[in-house]
Motif scaffolding. Sequence first.
Motif, PDB file in Angstrom:
ATOM      1  N   GLY A 168       0.794  -1.223   0.000  1.00 43.08           N
ATOM      2  CA  GLY A 168       0.000   0.000   0.000  1.00 43.08           C
ATOM      3  C   GLY A 168       0.826   1.271   0.000  1.00 43.08           C
ATOM      4  N   ALA A 169       0.215   2.325  -0.496  1.00 49.65           N
ATOM      5  CA  ALA A 169       0.867   3.634  -0.535  1.00 49.65           C
ATOM      6  C   ALA A 169       1.095   4.140   0.888  1.00 49.65           C
ATOM      7  N   ILE A 170       2.057   5.019   1.024  1.00 51.04           N
ATOM      8  CA  ILE A 170       2.370   5.625   2.316  1.00 51.04           C
ATOM      9  C   ILE A 170       1.534   6.895   2.434  1.00 51.04           C
ATOM     10  N   LYS A 171       0.612   6.906   3.374  1.00 55.43           N
ATOM     11  CA  LYS A 171      -0.294   8.041   3.557  1.00 55.43           C
ATOM     12  C   LYS A 171       0.338   9.058   4.494  1.00 55.43           C
ATOM     13  N   THR A 172       0.363  10.315   4.072  1.00 57.87           N
ATOM     14  CA  THR A 172       0.871  11.409   4.894  1.00 57.87           C
ATOM     15  C   THR A 172      -0.146  12.547   4.851  1.00 57.87           C
ATOM     16  N   PRO A 173       0.007  13.541   5.706  1.00 55.74           N
ATOM     17  CA  PRO A 173      -0.900  14.690   5.634  1.00 55.74           C
ATOM     18  C   PRO A 173      -0.777  15.452   4.313  1.00 55.74           C
ATOM     19  N   PHE A 174       0.294  15.213   3.587  1.00 59.50           N
ATOM     20  CA  PHE A 174       0.528  15.922   2.329  1.00 59.50           C
ATOM     21  C   PHE A 174       0.099  15.110   1.114  1.00 59.50           C
ATOM     22  N   GLY A 175      -0.453  13.930   1.320  1.00 58.63           N
ATOM     23  CA  GLY A 175      -0.910  13.079   0.224  1.00 58.63           C
ATOM     24  C   GLY A 175      -0.336  11.682   0.321  1.00 58.63           C
ATOM     25  N   SER A 176      -0.538  10.930  -0.726  1.00 56.32           N
ATOM     26  CA  SER A 176      -0.047   9.552  -0.786  1.00 56.32           C
ATOM     27  C   SER A 176       1.279   9.500  -1.526  1.00 56.32           C
ATOM     28  N   TRP A 177       2.193   8.736  -0.995  1.00 53.98           N
ATOM     29  CA  TRP A 177       3.504   8.534  -1.622  1.00 53.98           C
ATOM     30  C   TRP A 177       3.612   7.081  -2.030  1.00 53.98           C
ATOM     31  N   PRO A 178       4.212   6.816  -3.177  1.00 54.91           N
ATOM     32  CA  PRO A 178       4.348   5.420  -3.598  1.00 54.91           C
ATOM     33  C   PRO A 178       5.237   4.631  -2.635  1.00 54.91           C
ATOM     34  N   ASN A 179       4.810   3.447  -2.318  1.00 55.90           N
ATOM     35  CA  ASN A 179       5.595   2.561  -1.462  1.00 55.90           C
ATOM     36  C   ASN A 179       6.805   2.069  -2.258  1.00 55.90           C
ATOM     37  N   PRO A 180       8.012   2.202  -1.703  1.00 53.87           N
ATOM     38  CA  PRO A 180       9.204   1.741  -2.430  1.00 53.87           C
ATOM     39  C   PRO A 180       9.144   0.265  -2.823  1.00 53.87           C
ATOM     40  N   ALA A 181       8.524  -0.568  -2.014  1.00 53.15           N
ATOM     41  CA  ALA A 181       8.400  -1.989  -2.348  1.00 53.15           C
ATOM     42  C   ALA A 181       7.533  -2.174  -3.589  1.00 53.15           C
ATOM     43  N   CYS A 182       6.522  -1.342  -3.732  1.00 47.19           N
ATOM     44  CA  CYS A 182       5.649  -1.404  -4.905  1.00 47.19           C
ATOM     45  C   CYS A 182       6.400  -0.939  -6.154  1.00 47.19           C
ATOM     46  N   THR A 183       7.047   0.210  -6.067  1.00 47.30           N
ATOM     47  CA  THR A 183       7.749   0.732  -7.249  1.00 47.30           C
ATOM     48  C   THR A 183       8.910  -0.178  -7.656  1.00 47.30           C
ATOM     49  N   LEU A 184       9.604  -0.758  -6.686  1.00 44.62           N
ATOM     50  CA  LEU A 184      10.687  -1.685  -6.999  1.00 44.62           C
ATOM     51  C   LEU A 184      10.144  -2.941  -7.680  1.00 44.62           C
ATOM     52  N   GLY A 185       9.036  -3.451  -7.157  1.00 42.25           N
ATOM     53  CA  GLY A 185       8.419  -4.632  -7.763  1.00 42.25           C
ATOM     54  C   GLY A 185       7.991  -4.387  -9.194  1.00 42.25           C
ATOM     55  N   LEU A 186       7.432  -3.200  -9.460  1.00 39.19           N
ATOM     56  CA  LEU A 186       7.019  -2.878 -10.822  1.00 39.19           C
ATOM     57  C   LEU A 186       8.225  -2.595 -11.712  1.00 39.19           C
ATOM     58  N   ALA A 239       7.218   6.456 -14.918  1.00 37.37           N
ATOM     59  CA  ALA A 239       6.093   7.345 -15.206  1.00 37.37           C
ATOM     60  C   ALA A 239       4.752   6.646 -14.993  1.00 37.37           C
ATOM     61  N   VAL A 240       4.751   5.331 -15.023  1.00 37.64           N
ATOM     62  CA  VAL A 240       3.536   4.558 -14.773  1.00 37.64           C
ATOM     63  C   VAL A 240       3.536   4.004 -13.351  1.00 37.64           C
ATOM     64  N   SER A 241       4.675   3.507 -12.891  1.00 40.15           N
ATOM     65  CA  SER A 241       4.711   2.841 -11.588  1.00 40.15           C
ATOM     66  C   SER A 241       4.487   3.801 -10.417  1.00 40.15           C
ATOM     67  N   ASP A 242       5.039   5.014 -10.497  1.00 42.76           N
ATOM     68  CA  ASP A 242       4.856   5.954  -9.380  1.00 42.76           C
ATOM     69  C   ASP A 242       3.395   6.321  -9.166  1.00 42.76           C
ATOM     70  N   PRO A 243       2.674   6.748 -10.206  1.00 37.32           N
ATOM     71  CA  PRO A 243       1.254   7.044  -9.980  1.00 37.32           C
ATOM     72  C   PRO A 243       0.442   5.793  -9.596  1.00 37.32           C
ATOM     73  N   ALA A 244       0.809   4.641 -10.167  1.00 35.57           N
ATOM     74  CA  ALA A 244       0.091   3.413  -9.839  1.00 35.57           C
ATOM     75  C   ALA A 244       0.275   3.069  -8.361  1.00 35.57           C
ATOM     76  N   CYS A 245       1.518   3.154  -7.891  1.00 32.44           N
ATOM     77  CA  CYS A 245       1.798   2.811  -6.492  1.00 32.44           C
ATOM     78  C   CYS A 245       1.232   3.852  -5.525  1.00 32.44           C
ATOM     79  N   SER A 246       1.016   5.052  -5.976  1.00 27.36           N
ATOM     80  CA  SER A 246       0.358   6.051  -5.133  1.00 27.36           C
ATOM     81  C   SER A 246      -1.112   5.712  -4.936  1.00 27.36           C
ATOM     82  N   ARG A 247      -1.681   4.956  -5.847  1.00 27.81           N
ATOM     83  CA  ARG A 247      -3.079   4.528  -5.742  1.00 27.81           C
ATOM     84  C   ARG A 247      -3.236   3.277  -4.883  1.00 27.81           C
ATOM     85  N   ALA A 248      -2.141   2.563  -4.659  1.00 26.64           N
ATOM     86  CA  ALA A 248      -2.205   1.299  -3.910  1.00 26.64           C
ATOM     87  C   ALA A 248      -2.535   1.529  -2.451  1.00 26.64           C
TER      88      ALA A 248
END
Length: 94
Positions: free
Chosen positions: A59-77, A85-94
């Motif tokens: 899952g994405a890392i939720k902060t008060p400033f929004g969602s950040w892509p989880n490094p495990a997700c982006t690395l896996g993709l 350009a695809v993995s960062d926005p996708a992982c922000s949705r996870a």
Amino acid sequence: MTFQRAKRMAAAAGVVVAAGALPILVASPASATQGACTNYVASHGYFAGPKVKEACSHGAIKTPFGSWPNPACTLGLAQLNIKNAVSDPACSRA
């Protein structure tokens, strides 16, 4: 009807209600966001198979400033040759 019998019937009804409500109470909220990640990857022309689903399960890392892509997700993709350009926005949705 005796008190004992009524008590047993009430207990049985409580068990049936609890068994019906339990799946609703413990349903994983991640499944919908994992789907959003997987769908985003698929909408950009990539095959969204089991390896993409596994990467999107982080899952994405939720902060008060929004969602950040989880490094495990982006690395896996990234290991599946999916562009950042695809993995960062996708992982922000996870």
